[in-house]
Design an enzyme around this catalytic site. Structure first.
Site, PDB file in Angstrom:
ATOM      1  N   GLU A  45       1.503   1.377   7.008  1.00  0.00           N
ATOM      2  CA  GLU A  45       1.289  -0.008   6.066  1.00  0.00           C
ATOM      3  C   GLU A  45       2.268   0.353   4.924  1.00  0.00           C
ATOM      4  OE1 GLU A  45      -2.730  -0.731   5.219  1.00  0.00           O
ATOM      5  OE2 GLU A  45      -3.358  -0.479   7.294  1.00  0.00           O
ATOM      6  N   ASP A  56      -7.680  -2.959  -4.208  1.00  0.00           N
ATOM      7  CA  ASP A  56      -7.099  -1.726  -4.479  1.00  0.00           C
ATOM      8  C   ASP A  56      -7.847  -0.741  -5.723  1.00  0.00           C
ATOM      9  OD1 ASP A  56      -5.189  -2.068  -2.495  1.00  0.00           O
ATOM     10  OD2 ASP A  56      -3.841  -2.945  -3.966  1.00  0.00           O
TER      11      ASP A  56
END
Length: 247
Positions: A45, A56
């Site tokens: 990824e 995040d």
């Protein structure tokens, strides 16, 4: 990608690392990808830096800021990917604004001939996947399944999923300092029971015991923040050594 990972999962546990593309500069990306392949990555990824990365944690947010300092853009990233020959599928992980502002059709056209075989868009609801899927062609749109998803919702999410199921292991953001729910393995087993494609656990996985624990019920793991932090602090070679100790 779906067929490749499904076949691979029949004989081994899958390891999918996440890194922020360009956090150390895009010139270092080919070396980082090669290292991850060497450490057994089934796919990789690549984070696309974004100004408001809601999924995040601090480590990946900081990596995104470093990528911006290196003047990384999606267009520059694609140009680099057009020159990279990866031995495993690459997956772009980013937010809706980045991809839709760029244009899904243009994105797919420019990714043709690269090793990008999947997208992860954490802020794109399942109900809106048709905004992207008709234009994607052979590029898979990978599906995240959260801890709060009831069984009926899980079945809906996995029914048309491609690549692998990204089973989120915490309620919240990414990061290495996580407390996992006591019933997490039961939840992951429920996802696995209804999925025809590999199920990988991700978010907060940073130690060997985490990997061994989740491999009991899943086809593998996604590791991000630990790798992102190590690349920043220790460089590519030592990060490879760290991964070898965890996986």
């Amino acid at each position: 990608m779906t067929k490749t990972l499904t076949e691979k999962a029949q004989t081994e546990k899958l390891f999918v690392p996440y890194i922020m593309a360009g956090a150390q500069g895009l010139d270092n990306l080919p070396e980082e990808i090669a290292m991850l392949v060497e450490q057994g990555a089934a796919a990789i990824e690549l984070g696309v830096p974004f100004s408001d990365p809601v999924a995040d944690g601090p480590t990946i947010q900081a990596a995104g800021l470093r990528a911006f300092e290196h003047q990384v853009t999606l267009k520059k990233l694609i140009a680099v990917l057009q020159e990279i020959d990866s031995a495993v599928p690459l997956i772009l992980m980013g937010y809706s604004n980045s991809f839709f502002h760029y244009g899904i059709k243009q994105l797919v056209e420019e990714l043709a001939g690269t090793d990008v075989q999947g997208l992860i868009i954490p802020d794109l609801p399942y109900e809106h996947r048709d905004l992207a899927v008709p234009e994607l062609g052979d590029i898979a749109l990978l599906q995240l399944v959260s801890l709060t998803s009831p069984q009926e919702r899980i079945q809906q999410l996995v029914a048309e999923a491609e690549g692998f199921i990204y089973a989120v292991t915490v309620n919240g953001i990414t990061g290495t300092d996580q407390n996992f729910r006591q019933d997490l393995l039961d939840h992951l087993a429920q996802v696995k029971a209804v999925s025809k494609i590999p199920v990988l656990a991700g978010f907060g996985i940073s130690r060997k015991e985490h990997v061994e624990n989740f491999q009991q019920v899943c086809d593998g793991v996604v590791i991000g923040s630990k790798i992102v932090q190590s690349l920043q602090e220790n460089g590519t070679k030592k990060t490879g050594e760290l991964i070898a100790q965890i996986i």
